[in-house]
Write a protein that holds these residues in place. Sequence first.
Motif, PDB file in Angstrom:
ATOM      1  N   LEU A  43       0.857  -1.179   0.000  1.00  0.00           N
ATOM      2  CA  LEU A  43       0.000   0.000   0.000  1.00  0.00           C
ATOM      3  C   LEU A  43       0.894   1.229   0.000  1.00  0.00           C
ATOM      4  CD1 LEU A  43      -0.221   1.559   3.073  1.00  0.00           C
ATOM      5  CD2 LEU A  43      -1.126  -0.704   3.604  1.00  0.00           C
ATOM      6  N   ARG A  44       0.428   2.273  -0.663  1.00  0.00           N
ATOM      7  CA  ARG A  44       1.155   3.535  -0.733  1.00  0.00           C
ATOM      8  C   ARG A  44       0.184   4.650  -0.409  1.00  0.00           C
ATOM      9  NH1 ARG A  44       3.097   4.664  -6.485  1.00  0.00           N
ATOM     10  NH2 ARG A  44       1.216   5.920  -6.648  1.00  0.00           N
ATOM     11  N   PHE A  45       0.585   5.536   0.490  1.00  0.00           N
ATOM     12  CA  PHE A  45      -0.335   6.582   0.957  1.00  0.00           C
ATOM     13  C   PHE A  45       0.391   7.920   0.962  1.00  0.00           C
ATOM     14  CE2 PHE A  45      -2.742   8.940   4.209  1.00  0.00           C
ATOM     15  CZ  PHE A  45      -4.031   8.716   3.773  1.00  0.00           C
ATOM     16  N   ASP A  46      -0.122   8.880   0.210  1.00  0.00           N
ATOM     17  CA  ASP A  46       0.431  10.233   0.152  1.00  0.00           C
ATOM     18  C   ASP A  46      -0.433  11.158   1.008  1.00  0.00           C
ATOM     19  OD1 ASP A  46       2.140   9.108  -1.700  1.00  0.00           O
ATOM     20  OD2 ASP A  46       1.057   9.901  -3.440  1.00  0.00           O
ATOM     21  N   PHE A  47       0.217  12.019   1.783  1.00  0.00           N
ATOM     22  CA  PHE A  47      -0.550  12.844   2.706  1.00  0.00           C
ATOM     23  C   PHE A  47       0.153  14.184   2.935  1.00  0.00           C
ATOM     24  CE2 PHE A  47       2.422  10.238   4.972  1.00  0.00           C
ATOM     25  CZ  PHE A  47       2.958  11.038   5.965  1.00  0.00           C
ATOM     26  N   SER A  48      -0.634  15.149   3.372  1.00  0.00           N
ATOM     27  CA  SER A  48      -0.109  16.489   3.628  1.00  0.00           C
ATOM     28  C   SER A  48       0.563  16.528   4.993  1.00  0.00           C
ATOM     29  CB  SER A  48      -1.239  17.517   3.569  1.00  0.00           C
ATOM     30  OG  SER A  48      -2.262  17.186   4.496  1.00  0.00           O
ATOM     31  N   HIS A  49       1.809  16.996   5.014  1.00  0.00           N
ATOM     32  CA  HIS A  49       2.557  17.172   6.263  1.00  0.00           C
ATOM     33  C   HIS A  49       3.784  17.998   5.927  1.00  0.00           C
ATOM     34  CE1 HIS A  49       3.507  16.417  10.411  1.00  0.00           C
ATOM     35  NE2 HIS A  49       4.669  15.859  10.122  1.00  0.00           N
ATOM     36  N   PRO A  50       4.112  19.011   6.722  1.00  0.00           N
ATOM     37  CA  PRO A  50       5.146  19.965   6.313  1.00  0.00           C
ATOM     38  C   PRO A  50       6.582  19.503   6.499  1.00  0.00           C
ATOM     39  CG  PRO A  50       4.214  20.608   8.427  1.00  0.00           C
ATOM     40  CD  PRO A  50       3.400  19.458   7.936  1.00  0.00           C
ATOM     41  N   ARG A  51       6.802  18.341   7.146  1.00  0.00           N
ATOM     42  CA  ARG A  51       8.177  17.932   7.431  1.00  0.00           C
ATOM     43  C   ARG A  51       8.264  16.401   7.397  1.00  0.00           C
ATOM     44  NH1 ARG A  51       7.509  15.923  12.418  1.00  0.00           N
ATOM     45  NH2 ARG A  51       5.861  16.814  13.720  1.00  0.00           N
ATOM     46  N   PRO A  52       9.494  15.854   7.334  1.00  0.00           N
ATOM     47  CA  PRO A  52       9.640  14.395   7.400  1.00  0.00           C
ATOM     48  C   PRO A  52       9.067  13.847   8.708  1.00  0.00           C
ATOM     49  CG  PRO A  52      11.682  15.424   6.661  1.00  0.00           C
ATOM     50  CD  PRO A  52      10.786  16.544   7.102  1.00  0.00           C
ATOM     51  N   VAL A  53       8.542  12.643   8.643  1.00  0.00           N
ATOM     52  CA  VAL A  53       8.006  11.995   9.842  1.00  0.00           C
ATOM     53  C   VAL A  53       9.169  11.348  10.584  1.00  0.00           C
ATOM     54  CG1 VAL A  53       6.350  10.317  10.723  1.00  0.00           C
ATOM     55  CG2 VAL A  53       5.853  11.559   8.607  1.00  0.00           C
ATOM     56  N   ALA A  54       9.318  11.696  11.854  1.00  0.00           N
ATOM     57  CA  ALA A  54      10.436  11.190  12.654  1.00  0.00           C
ATOM     58  C   ALA A  54      10.309   9.682  12.869  1.00  0.00           C
ATOM     59  CB  ALA A  54      10.475  11.909  14.008  1.00  0.00           C
ATOM     60  N   LYS A  55      11.451   9.032  13.111  1.00  0.00           N
ATOM     61  CA  LYS A  55      11.445   7.581  13.329  1.00  0.00           C
ATOM     62  C   LYS A  55      10.562   7.208  14.507  1.00  0.00           C
ATOM     63  CE  LYS A  55      16.021   6.669  11.358  1.00  0.00           C
ATOM     64  NZ  LYS A  55      17.399   6.160  11.606  1.00  0.00           N
ATOM     65  N   GLU A  56      10.607   8.030  15.553  1.00  0.00           N
ATOM     66  CA  GLU A  56       9.771   7.747  16.728  1.00  0.00           C
ATOM     67  C   GLU A  56       8.286   7.833  16.375  1.00  0.00           C
ATOM     68  OE1 GLU A  56      13.748   9.149  17.718  1.00  0.00           O
ATOM     69  OE2 GLU A  56      12.123  10.065  16.547  1.00  0.00           O
ATOM     70  N   GLU A  57       7.948   8.781  15.483  1.00  0.00           N
ATOM     71  CA  GLU A  57       6.549   8.913  15.048  1.00  0.00           C
ATOM     72  C   GLU A  57       6.139   7.731  14.180  1.00  0.00           C
ATOM     73  OE1 GLU A  57       6.062  13.790  14.901  1.00  0.00           O
ATOM     74  OE2 GLU A  57       7.109  12.768  13.257  1.00  0.00           O
ATOM     75  N   ILE A  58       7.047   7.286  13.306  1.00  0.00           N
ATOM     76  CA  ILE A  58       6.759   6.106  12.477  1.00  0.00           C
ATOM     77  C   ILE A  58       6.457   4.904  13.369  1.00  0.00           C
ATOM     78  CG2 ILE A  58       7.803   4.411  10.914  1.00  0.00           C
ATOM     79  CD1 ILE A  58       7.057   6.820   9.388  1.00  0.00           C
ATOM     80  N   ALA A  59       7.285   4.728  14.401  1.00  0.00           N
ATOM     81  CA  ALA A  59       7.085   3.601  15.314  1.00  0.00           C
ATOM     82  C   ALA A  59       5.724   3.695  16.013  1.00  0.00           C
ATOM     83  CB  ALA A  59       8.209   3.561  16.345  1.00  0.00           C
ATOM     84  N   GLN A  60       5.335   4.909  16.429  1.00  0.00           N
ATOM     85  CA  GLN A  60       4.054   5.095  17.099  1.00  0.00           C
ATOM     86  C   GLN A  60       2.891   4.844  16.143  1.00  0.00           C
ATOM     87  OE1 GLN A  60       3.405   5.379  20.163  1.00  0.00           O
ATOM     88  NE2 GLN A  60       1.240   5.938  20.133  1.00  0.00           N
ATOM     89  N   ILE A  61       3.026   5.296  14.909  1.00  0.00           N
ATOM     90  CA  ILE A  61       1.974   5.081  13.898  1.00  0.00           C
ATOM     91  C   ILE A  61       1.796   3.589  13.643  1.00  0.00           C
ATOM     92  CG2 ILE A  61       1.451   5.376  11.437  1.00  0.00           C
ATOM     93  CD1 ILE A  61       2.943   8.146  11.736  1.00  0.00           C
ATOM     94  N   GLU A  62       2.902   2.877  13.453  1.00  0.00           N
ATOM     95  CA  GLU A  62       2.835   1.434  13.206  1.00  0.00           C
ATOM     96  C   GLU A  62       2.227   0.707  14.402  1.00  0.00           C
ATOM     97  OE1 GLU A  62       6.329  -1.564  12.861  1.00  0.00           O
ATOM     98  OE2 GLU A  62       6.067  -0.689  10.850  1.00  0.00           O
ATOM     99  N   LYS A  63       2.577   1.154  15.600  1.00  0.00           N
ATOM    100  CA  LYS A  63       2.032   0.534  16.819  1.00  0.00           C
ATOM    101  C   LYS A  63       0.517   0.690  16.882  1.00  0.00           C
ATOM    102  CE  LYS A  63       2.373   0.766  21.883  1.00  0.00           C
ATOM    103  NZ  LYS A  63       3.037   1.441  23.041  1.00  0.00           N
TER     104      LYS A  63
END
Length: 868
Positions: free
Chosen positions: A586-606
């Motif tokens: 799956l590929r998802f494009d979304f509006s966000h003004p900056r790169p998503v931090a690794k810690e945020e990626i981990a929280q999103i996946e969780k």
Amino acid sequence: MKTAEVRERYLAFFAEREHRIVPSSTLVPHDDPTLLFTNAGMNQFKDALRGREDLGYRRATSSQRCVRAGGKHNDLENVGHTARHLTFFEMLGNFSFGDYFKEETIGWAWEFVTDVLGLPEDRLWVTVHPTDQESRDLWQKKIGLAAARVVDHEDNFWAMGETGPCGPCTELFYDHGPDVAGGPPGSADEDGDRFIEFWNLVFPTFDRAPDGELNPLPQPGVDTGMGLERMTTIVQGVHSNFEIDLFCSLMNSAGRFAGINEPREILANPSLRIIADHLRSSAFLIADGVMPGNEDRDYVLRRIIRRALLQGYKLEIREPFFHTLVDDLVIEMGEAFPLLKDRQAEITTALLREEERFSETLDQGMQLLDKTIGEMKGDCIPGDVIFQLYDTYGFPTDLTTDVARERGLDVDIEGFEAAMERQRDRGRASTRFDFTLGQRIHTDSKIEFVGYDSTSDAAKVVGLFDIDGASLDLVRPGDTAVVVLDRTPFYAESGGQVGDNGVLTSAEVQFAVDDTQASGDQHLHVGVLNEGELKVGAELTASVDAGRRQKIRLNHSATHLLHAALRGVLGAHVQQRGSLVDPERLRFDFSHPRPVAKEEIAQIEKLINQQIQRNSDVVVDRLSYDEAIAKGAIALFGEKYGDEVRVLSMGGDYSVELCGGTHVTRTGDIGFCRITSETGIAAGVRRIEAVTGERALARVDQTEQIIDALSTTLKSTPHDLVGRVATLVAENRHLEKQVAQLTQRLASGEGIDLAGSARDVNGIQVVAAEVEGDAKAMMQTLDMLRSKLGTAVIVLGQVTGGKVNLVVGVSEDLTDRLSAPELVNDVGSIVGAKGGGQPGMARAGGGNHPQKLSEALERVAGWVAERA
């Protein structure tokens, strides 16, 4: 009467006449590759006007946001310099899909402008197509217009674009009176401002194919378009769009930054007009998901923004100002378009970022202009330079002309225009988008989709076509064809989800379906006939590749959970900007003004996997669009929704979205989700890719194997692996530092030795030698020699990996006589190396004859002697 009231009265008038008030569609027509931007109210009704789509209602009215700044309809260059041109405007319209026709349309138009808006009848004129006798009779006999004010006009045949619904039209004009220059429509002076067209009543009767052929529509339609801003100028008794209440407010706000406060001065200023217009188009395009960039729609948006910023520069506004005007725009238009208010922060941030970026490019442009002027041999700035400044840096020609005038130079305007024309040719070519299969093929039948509950069902063939859209009577083995069925379990590509694969079979027939695409209310099964012969009327079993479908289900449902998790971790500003759901990922494009931090990626996946582990029901409801939005459902970017929508809920109210795709029945069916990448694809737009189910588990297994292999290689355990690697990296850095120190000592010692062996050639110290070490050590040796020898020519060479590296240094006091690039290439010619550089230093590399390096270096003293 204010602009907002004109809009409200129009919609209310047609609602009273049983028209559905339909919200404006997005400015980005994702389902129509022939359009760069939505440019007319009928865009979202194209399939309904063709008879290809049943909307559930036959009368509609809307106020559609439109942009004309690219492709066939492009008003960008005219904005600010005429009374009427705008890049962004609202088009009021009423539409009939096989219901009423000319008599009602003309009668209601007359009633609205005379009774509701109160326009004087003696100021109204109309035009008709010379062949449209019915409209002419209605205007003269029913409405009572004098024959002299019903004018035949060949241009009264309207088409939205290169393809689609088209037909004769009749247009309404308003006479501003004898104090304004211009003549009536059809006269030699019709381009003046006295007679203004304000409402076009189009009667689509044909469907223009990609090859230009006009095919009769299955039902006559009505498509009218009235420019809200232009109508408001008439109602408010002014002659320019920029004099109406909406624009006055925006221009006043912009004027304050320029120190312009006198109302007449504000209205007369073309720069303020451009700023106000471009603010609207920029803000709404960003709200609809376009972000400033360097390609296609993104590039057009960037050009619009920079054109506005340049007007601010011309007004001597030096601080960022454009983004602050969004607040004023929301006050004026936020009530009519809630999207503007919802995405106000996102719009403001994007515009501020572009202002900051433009400040840098403006400096770069001035540097290029200064450099060009400094290097010019004549007194005329070349046209290609003017074009580069305009196209790359956003410089208008008048800014370049001002600089030239200040410095007593001419400008090559003809050369600039030639370059502009070449760009327009490229632009025209790029807007000839490929036509989708759905635009080439049409059937009157409506599909019954049974794919939500089944992957196999009985069906009958109702249409056969070749890949170009031509109807077929018979399909033979080996033929590629498009099959249309009366019912199907095959999902047609839509909403980011790819179309299904599978087979259509009977006792004698096997048709392999490679793709399924949509055409209005029909699904097109694209593939190859492997066995038998296929005719219209054949009864088949339609079977979807169930394994592939299940993988798509997992990824699509995970996309919804990802969207909810992104909003939960990053904030409610996150909006979908595109997606792709296929069996692999799956590929998802979304509006966000900056790169998503690794810690945020981990929280999103969780969060995603927590919802999967809860194994909650995936609930599907069918509601009206308004009910769904009131329930909190998210309408996905770029999608077109009908009267009744399918609402998909996961984890209770954790994720509630409008979606027509196929999904799992419980979140636990997804199994597991692993995010594989996060990247930026445009300014303010990020992209996440992920895998689910077996692929996600395979990803974890692969990671475990890599960890085990590294642990074995580094003689560590997985638990201690990170510490072991950190230790090795620190040791390696320490060793690199020691090597660098030793290399520097070696270069210094070698430099001292070489300095002592320098030859005096006509008062010039010449060193030509082969040195040890790497390229960095060779450069350090060169620097040491240059500092010790003073007036000198130094040539150093080394052989690395069978290739020759050369470096030449010429002291500054010799560069008027001796050129380092010439010398390095002279020496390099012996060994086959090539290079270049600055007058004082040059480098070369390569070559097929490293054994000749000594011979090459021996040439140096003679070369210097000949030229010194």
